[in-house]
Motif scaffolding. Structure first.
Motif, mmCIF file in Angstrom:
data_model
loop_
_atom_site.group_PDB
_atom_site.id
_atom_site.type_symbol
_atom_site.label_atom_id
_atom_site.label_comp_id
_atom_site.label_asym_id
_atom_site.label_seq_id
_atom_site.Cartn_x
_atom_site.Cartn_y
_atom_site.Cartn_z
ATOM 1 N N ALA A 1 0.831 -1.207 0.000
ATOM 2 C CA ALA A 1 0.000 0.000 0.000
ATOM 3 C C ALA A 1 0.864 1.255 0.000
ATOM 4 C CB ALA A 1 -0.935 -0.003 1.199
ATOM 5 N N LYS A 2 1.957 1.226 0.743
ATOM 6 C CA LYS A 2 2.850 2.388 0.759
ATOM 7 C C LYS A 2 3.412 2.658 -0.633
ATOM 8 C CE LYS A 2 4.327 2.311 5.540
ATOM 9 N NZ LYS A 2 5.455 2.224 6.460
ATOM 10 N N LEU A 3 3.803 1.605 -1.327
ATOM 11 C CA LEU A 3 4.330 1.776 -2.680
ATOM 12 C C LEU A 3 3.239 2.252 -3.637
ATOM 13 C CD1 LEU A 3 6.676 -1.337 -2.923
ATOM 14 C CD2 LEU A 3 7.357 1.064 -2.654
ATOM 15 N N ALA A 4 2.047 1.680 -3.510
ATOM 16 C CA ALA A 4 0.943 2.058 -4.395
ATOM 17 C C ALA A 4 0.514 3.507 -4.176
ATOM 18 C CB ALA A 4 -0.241 1.120 -4.178
ATOM 19 N N CYS A 5 0.669 3.999 -2.957
ATOM 20 C CA CYS A 5 0.217 5.345 -2.612
ATOM 21 C C CYS A 5 1.354 6.357 -2.479
ATOM 22 C CB CYS A 5 -0.574 5.309 -1.305
ATOM 23 S SG CYS A 5 -2.109 4.368 -1.413
ATOM 24 N N SER A 6 2.560 5.981 -2.811
ATOM 25 C CA SER A 6 3.695 6.873 -2.569
ATOM 26 C C SER A 6 3.561 8.203 -3.309
ATOM 27 C CB SER A 6 5.018 6.191 -2.902
ATOM 28 O OG SER A 6 5.083 5.874 -4.281
ATOM 29 N N ARG A 7 3.152 8.178 -4.552
ATOM 30 C CA ARG A 7 2.982 9.443 -5.297
ATOM 31 C C ARG A 7 1.894 10.299 -4.679
ATOM 32 N NH1 ARG A 7 3.553 7.774 -11.681
ATOM 33 N NH2 ARG A 7 5.757 7.259 -11.551
ATOM 34 N N ASP A 8 0.807 9.660 -4.278
ATOM 35 C CA ASP A 8 -0.292 10.390 -3.647
ATOM 36 C C ASP A 8 0.155 10.988 -2.314
ATOM 37 O OD1 ASP A 8 -2.732 9.560 -5.427
ATOM 38 O OD2 ASP A 8 -1.622 7.730 -5.046
ATOM 39 N N TYR A 9 0.901 10.204 -1.557
ATOM 40 C CA TYR A 9 1.408 10.676 -0.274
ATOM 41 C C TYR A 9 2.271 11.920 -0.465
ATOM 42 C CZ TYR A 9 4.420 10.866 3.847
ATOM 43 O OH TYR A 9 5.125 11.293 4.936
ATOM 44 N N TYR A 10 3.224 11.853 -1.399
ATOM 45 C CA TYR A 10 4.117 12.999 -1.611
ATOM 46 C C TYR A 10 3.386 14.193 -2.211
ATOM 47 C CZ TYR A 10 8.076 10.240 -0.185
ATOM 48 O OH TYR A 10 8.935 9.486 0.556
ATOM 49 N N ALA A 11 2.361 13.946 -2.992
ATOM 50 C CA ALA A 11 1.607 15.035 -3.602
ATOM 51 C C ALA A 11 0.695 15.747 -2.608
ATOM 52 C CB ALA A 11 0.775 14.510 -4.774
ATOM 53 N N PHE A 12 0.133 15.009 -1.655
ATOM 54 C CA PHE A 12 -0.903 15.586 -0.802
ATOM 55 C C PHE A 12 -0.607 15.603 0.696
ATOM 56 C CE2 PHE A 12 -3.195 13.491 -4.395
ATOM 57 C CZ PHE A 12 -3.555 14.652 -5.074
ATOM 58 N N CYS A 13 0.136 14.619 1.217
ATOM 59 C CA CYS A 13 0.192 14.438 2.675
ATOM 60 C C CYS A 13 1.604 14.263 3.239
ATOM 61 C CB CYS A 13 -0.656 13.222 3.056
ATOM 62 S SG CYS A 13 -2.380 13.347 2.540
ATOM 63 N N SER A 14 2.618 14.641 2.503
ATOM 64 C CA SER A 14 3.990 14.367 2.958
ATOM 65 C C SER A 14 4.401 15.174 4.180
ATOM 66 C CB SER A 14 4.986 14.594 1.820
ATOM 67 O OG SER A 14 4.946 15.946 1.401
ATOM 68 N N GLN A 15 3.597 16.145 4.574
ATOM 69 C CA GLN A 15 3.927 16.906 5.776
ATOM 70 C C GLN A 15 3.714 16.072 7.044
ATOM 71 O OE1 GLN A 15 1.358 17.530 3.731
ATOM 72 N NE2 GLN A 15 -0.361 18.476 4.784
ATOM 73 N N SER B 1 4.046 12.186 9.018
ATOM 74 C CA SER B 1 4.820 10.948 8.938
ATOM 75 C C SER B 1 3.895 9.798 8.545
ATOM 76 C CB SER B 1 5.512 10.640 10.269
ATOM 77 O OG SER B 1 4.564 10.273 11.237
ATOM 78 N N SER B 2 4.457 8.845 7.807
ATOM 79 C CA SER B 2 3.638 7.715 7.384
ATOM 80 C C SER B 2 3.214 6.912 8.610
ATOM 81 C CB SER B 2 4.408 6.832 6.407
ATOM 82 O OG SER B 2 5.549 6.299 7.021
ATOM 83 N N ASN B 3 2.082 6.251 8.515
ATOM 84 C CA ASN B 3 1.476 5.479 9.598
ATOM 85 C C ASN B 3 0.977 6.331 10.756
ATOM 86 O OD1 ASN B 3 1.624 2.957 8.413
ATOM 87 N ND2 ASN B 3 3.648 2.547 9.223
ATOM 88 N N SER B 4 0.959 7.646 10.579
ATOM 89 C CA SER B 4 0.435 8.492 11.652
ATOM 90 C C SER B 4 -1.066 8.683 11.459
ATOM 91 C CB SER B 4 1.129 9.858 11.634
ATOM 92 O OG SER B 4 0.737 10.593 10.483
ATOM 93 N N PRO B 5 -1.777 8.984 12.534
ATOM 94 C CA PRO B 5 -3.209 9.268 12.386
ATOM 95 C C PRO B 5 -3.451 10.458 11.452
ATOM 96 C CG PRO B 5 -2.637 9.008 14.703
ATOM 97 C CD PRO B 5 -1.344 9.023 13.929
ATOM 98 N N GLU B 6 -2.528 11.407 11.465
ATOM 99 C CA GLU B 6 -2.680 12.599 10.623
ATOM 100 C C GLU B 6 -2.622 12.255 9.134
ATOM 101 O OE1 GLU B 6 -1.275 13.733 14.606
ATOM 102 O OE2 GLU B 6 -0.356 12.428 13.117
ATOM 103 N N VAL B 7 -1.722 11.327 8.758
ATOM 104 C CA VAL B 7 -1.631 10.975 7.339
ATOM 105 C C VAL B 7 -2.891 10.229 6.907
ATOM 106 C CG1 VAL B 7 -0.448 8.722 7.329
ATOM 107 C CG2 VAL B 7 -0.009 10.357 5.529
ATOM 108 N N ARG B 8 -3.459 9.436 7.771
ATOM 109 C CA ARG B 8 -4.714 8.752 7.447
ATOM 110 C C ARG B 8 -5.831 9.777 7.245
ATOM 111 N NH1 ARG B 8 -2.178 4.551 10.111
ATOM 112 N NH2 ARG B 8 -2.758 2.480 9.362
ATOM 113 N N GLN B 9 -5.914 10.765 8.119
ATOM 114 C CA GLN B 9 -6.921 11.818 7.982
ATOM 115 C C GLN B 9 -6.713 12.606 6.694
ATOM 116 O OE1 GLN B 9 -6.391 14.007 11.606
ATOM 117 N NE2 GLN B 9 -7.641 12.606 12.824
ATOM 118 N N CYS B 10 -5.470 12.909 6.381
ATOM 119 C CA CYS B 10 -5.154 13.652 5.166
ATOM 120 C C CYS B 10 -5.565 12.870 3.930
ATOM 121 C CB CYS B 10 -3.656 13.979 5.134
ATOM 122 S SG CYS B 10 -3.140 14.849 3.629
ATOM 123 N N MET B 11 -5.217 11.582 3.889
ATOM 124 C CA MET B 11 -5.554 10.761 2.726
ATOM 125 C C MET B 11 -7.076 10.659 2.570
ATOM 126 S SD MET B 11 -2.732 9.898 1.229
ATOM 127 C CE MET B 11 -2.266 8.321 0.567
#
Length: 99
Positions: free
Chosen positions: A38-52, A54-64
């Motif tokens: 899932a991290k690999l599948a979502c890496s572009r999305d993570y960097y585009a929208f939620c990279s501020q 940390s991965s696996n944080s509640p904040e990144v889940r809320q952002c996604m």
């Protein structure tokens, strides 16, 4: 001397690779952790929208979730496979977009 430096480079590359594998394993074994797939599948999305966040944080889940409509199909499919989001929720959001 050249052979010796090659051995050191090979060892340092092997150490770096082992370290990266260890980090990947540790980061995906915690409670509520997202798989490496899932991290690999979502890496572009993570960097585009939620990279501020940390991965696996509640904040990144809320952002996604907040940018859900903008996520790639690849990422959405991986998150559905992980159980992070239900197919029902994806269908509900898609229906809202069509209105």
């Amino acid at each position: 001397m050249l052979k010796l430096s090659g051995i050191f480079r090979l060892r340092s590359c092997a150490s770096i690779a082992a370290g990266l594998v260890a980090i990947a394993i540790v980061s995906t074994t915690g409670a509520n952790a997202v798989s490496l797939h899932a991290k690999l599948a979502c890496s572009r999305d993570y960097y585009a929208f939620c990279s501020q966040y940390s991965s696996n944080s509640p904040e990144v889940r809320q952002c996604m979730k907040a940018v859900g409509e903008k996520l790639s199909a690849r990422c959405i499919n991986a998150l559905v496979e992980e159980g992070e989001v239900s197919p029902t929720e994806v269908a509900r959001r898609a229906a809202q977009l069509r209105q």
